[in-house]
Write an enzyme that holds these catalytic residues in place. Structure first.
Site, PDB file in Angstrom:
ATOM      1  N   TYR A  64      11.968  11.240 -12.121  1.00  0.00           N
ATOM      2  CA  TYR A  64      11.780  11.979 -10.880  1.00  0.00           C
ATOM      3  C   TYR A  64      12.675  13.204 -10.893  1.00  0.00           C
ATOM      4  O   TYR A  64      13.876  13.115 -10.661  1.00  0.00           O
ATOM      5  CB  TYR A  64      12.087  11.103  -9.658  1.00  0.00           C
ATOM      6  N   HIS A 131       9.445   1.714 -16.686  1.00  0.00           N
ATOM      7  CA  HIS A 131       8.567   2.435 -15.758  1.00  0.00           C
ATOM      8  C   HIS A 131       7.098   2.335 -16.176  1.00  0.00           C
ATOM      9  O   HIS A 131       6.212   2.109 -15.346  1.00  0.00           O
ATOM     10  CB  HIS A 131       9.001   3.906 -15.692  1.00  0.00           C
ATOM     11  N   PRO A 211       2.135   1.843  -0.757  1.00  0.00           N
ATOM     12  CA  PRO A 211       1.463   0.901   0.161  1.00  0.00           C
ATOM     13  C   PRO A 211       0.666   1.617   1.239  1.00  0.00           C
ATOM     14  O   PRO A 211      -0.165   0.993   1.903  1.00  0.00           O
ATOM     15  CB  PRO A 211       2.634   0.122   0.760  1.00  0.00           C
ATOM     16  N   LEU A 212       0.899   2.919   1.399  1.00  0.00           N
ATOM     17  CA  LEU A 212       0.177   3.716   2.390  1.00  0.00           C
ATOM     18  C   LEU A 212      -0.864   4.626   1.736  1.00  0.00           C
ATOM     19  O   LEU A 212      -1.284   5.633   2.320  1.00  0.00           O
ATOM     20  CB  LEU A 212       1.166   4.544   3.223  1.00  0.00           C
ATOM     21  N   GLY A 213      -1.269   4.260   0.519  1.00  0.00           N
ATOM     22  CA  GLY A 213      -2.316   5.033  -0.147  1.00  0.00           C
ATOM     23  C   GLY A 213      -1.947   6.483  -0.346  1.00  0.00           C
ATOM     24  O   GLY A 213      -2.769   7.380  -0.184  1.00  0.00           O
ATOM     25  N   ARG A 214      -0.674   6.705  -0.715  1.00  0.00           N
ATOM     26  CA  ARG A 214      -0.151   8.072  -0.935  1.00  0.00           C
ATOM     27  C   ARG A 214      -0.383   8.962   0.278  1.00  0.00           C
ATOM     28  O   ARG A 214      -0.652  10.145   0.161  1.00  0.00           O
ATOM     29  CB  ARG A 214      -0.778   8.689  -2.189  1.00  0.00           C
ATOM     30  N   GLY A 215      -0.267   8.361   1.456  1.00  0.00           N
ATOM     31  CA  GLY A 215      -0.358   9.122   2.703  1.00  0.00           C
ATOM     32  C   GLY A 215      -1.705   9.062   3.377  1.00  0.00           C
ATOM     33  O   GLY A 215      -1.808   9.326   4.585  1.00  0.00           O
ATOM     34  N   PHE A 216      -2.753   8.684   2.637  1.00  0.00           N
ATOM     35  CA  PHE A 216      -4.094   8.706   3.224  1.00  0.00           C
ATOM     36  C   PHE A 216      -4.249   7.675   4.335  1.00  0.00           C
ATOM     37  O   PHE A 216      -4.915   7.924   5.343  1.00  0.00           O
ATOM     38  CB  PHE A 216      -5.154   8.464   2.142  1.00  0.00           C
ATOM     39  N   GLY A 220      -5.061  10.037   7.005  1.00  0.00           N
ATOM     40  CA  GLY A 220      -6.477  10.274   6.778  1.00  0.00           C
ATOM     41  C   GLY A 220      -6.737  11.552   6.009  1.00  0.00           C
ATOM     42  O   GLY A 220      -5.853  12.080   5.328  1.00  0.00           O
TER      43      GLY A 220
END
Length: 346
Positions: A64, A131, A211-216, A220
Site C-alpha cells: 500500500y 498477501h 465487506p461493503l463491495g468497495r463502496g457500492f 450505490g
C-alpha cells in the site's frame, strides 16, 4: 469522541490465541489505490479515534503506497498507542520496474518482514499475512520461513490472503494458520462453497475485506462518480457502466430494506457479514471519521434469519453483473502451488 457508548465486542481469531475487535479498520485507502493519499495528520486522527472507540484491529500491507501506509501506521502508533492495537500487515507482492510480481521465497519473506518492522516502528507484528500466493514456490517453503519468524518473535501469528483450500491445508500442516483474509459481501460469495468450510474445519479465523463491495453497497451507482483517475476501481468489471446500471437494482432493494430497518444500506450490508459467525471479522476501510462511526453502528444491528435470506435474494449469483476483479489477477482460485518435492534450493 467515541463512535458509540457501548463497548465493541472482542472475538477470538483462529485457535492460537489472537483476540481482536469484532470489526477492524482497513487502512489501504488512506494511502493507495482509491485515489490520492489523504493528509497524514487526518489519518492519524482517524486511526487513533478508531482505537479509542474499541476498533483496535488495524490492517495494512507493504504494497500500500508502496510502503507509505505502513509508515503512516507507524506514526499513528507512537506515544503508547501500539499497546492498544492488534496490527496486521502483509508481504508477497512487490513492484519490479513498475510491474507487480508475487514472491514467496524465504529470503524475500524475511527481508519483507524486516522492512515492515522498521516502517511500523515495532518489535513484533501481531498477524503477518502472505498477501497473494506465489504459485512458483511450494507453500511449505514460504511457511517454513514464516514459522522461523514466529520462533524468533518477529511475528506472532500467520495468515494467508486469497488462498485456495488445498493451499490452506498444506500451509496449516507446517504451522497453524490463524486467519484467512478474503473478499466476502452480499455481492461476493464465491468463498462460501469451499474456503469458509475449510477455515472452520481447521479452526482458522476469517477476516473479510471489501465487506461493503468497495463502496457500492454503501452508496450505490453514485460511488462511481467519486472515482478519481488514480482509483483502481475504475477498471473493475462491476464498476463498468453497463454493469453498474444492472447492479443498481441490488442497491435499490438494499436501500429499501435499510429504510425499513432504520439504518443505512452500508450498515445493513455490514451487519449481514457480522451475522455470518463469531469467527468472522470484517475490516471496512474509510478515510472519514463520520463514515467510521456509521460502520461501527452495524455491530448493534440485529437481523432475523428471514431478513438474512431476503438480503441474499437481492444479490443472488445471477443478479450480480461483472466479475469481482479483473482477469489475470491472483486470487484463491489460482493459488495452488507446486509440490514440495519440486523445490530446488537456490
Amino acid at each position: 469522541m467515541a463512535a458509540q457508548s457501548t463497548a465493541i465486542r472482542r472475538i477470538k481469531l483462529g485457535s492460537q490465541g489472537l483476540e481482536v475487535s469484532a470489526q477492524g479498520l482497513g487502512c489501504m485507502g488512506m494511502s493507495a489505490f482509491y485515489g490520492s493519499p489523504k493528509p497524514v495528520p487526518d489519518m492519524i486522527a482517524l486511526i487513533r479515534h478508531a482505537i479509542s472507540s474499541g476498533v483496535t484491529f488495524l490492517d495494512t500491507s507493504d504494497i500500500y503506497g508502496p510502503f507509505t501506509n505502513e509508515i503512516l501506521l507507524g506514526k499513528a502508533l507512537t506515544e503508547g498507542w501500539r499497546e492498544k492495537a492488534e496490527l496486521a500487515t502483509k508481504f508477497g507482492v512487490r513492484f519490479i520496474d513498475g510491474t507487480a510480481e508475487l514472491c514467496g521465497k524465504p529470503a524475500y519473506v524475511r527481508a519483507a518482514c524486516e522492512g515492515s518492522l522498521k516502517r511500523l516502528g515495532v518489535d513484533s507484528i501481531d498477524l503477518y499475512y502472505q498477501h497473494r500466493i506465489d504459485t512458483s514456490v511450494p507453500i511449505e517453503i514460504t511457511m517454513g520461513e514464516l514459522k522461523k519468524l514466529v520462533e524468533e518473535g518477529k511475528i506472532k501469528y500467520i495468515g494467508l490472503s486469497e488462498a485456495s483450500a488445498s493451499t490452506i491445508r498444506r500451509a496449516h500442516a507446517v504451522h497453524p494458520i490463524t486467519a484467512i483474509q478474503l473478499e466476502w459481501s452480499l455481492w461476493t460469495r464465491d468463498s462460501e462453497k469451499e474456503i469458509i468450510p475449510t477455515c472452520r474445519e481447521l479452526g482458522i479465523g476469517i477476516v473479510v475485506y471489501s465487506p461493503l463491495g468497495r463502496g457500492f453497497l454503501s452508496y450505490g451507482p453514485q460511488v462511481v462518480e467519486s472515482f478519481s483517475e488514480q482509483d483502481h476501481r475504475k477498471e473493475m468489471p462491476r464498476f463498468q457502466a453497463e454493469n453498474v446500471e444492472k447492479n443498481a437494482e441490488i442497491f435499490e432493494r438494499l436501500k429499501e430494506m435499510a429504510s425499513r430497518k432504520g439504518c443505512t444500506p452500508g450498515q445493513l450490508a455490514l451487519a449481514w457479514v457480522h451475522h455470518q459467525g463469531d469467527d468472522v471479522c470484517p475490516i471496512p476501510g474509510t478515510t472519514k471519521i463520520e463514515n467510521f462511526n456509521d460502520n461501527v453502528r452495524a455491530l448493534s444491528l440485529k437481523l432475523a434469519p428471514e431478513e438474512m435470506a431476503e438480503l441474499e435474494s437481492y444479490a443472488s449469483e445471477d443478479a450480480v453483473k461483472g466479475a469481482r476483479q479483473n482477469d489475470g489477477l491472483s486470487n484463491w482460485m489460482t493459488s495452488d502451488t507446486p509440490p514440495l518435492s519440486s523445490w530446488k534450493w537456490e
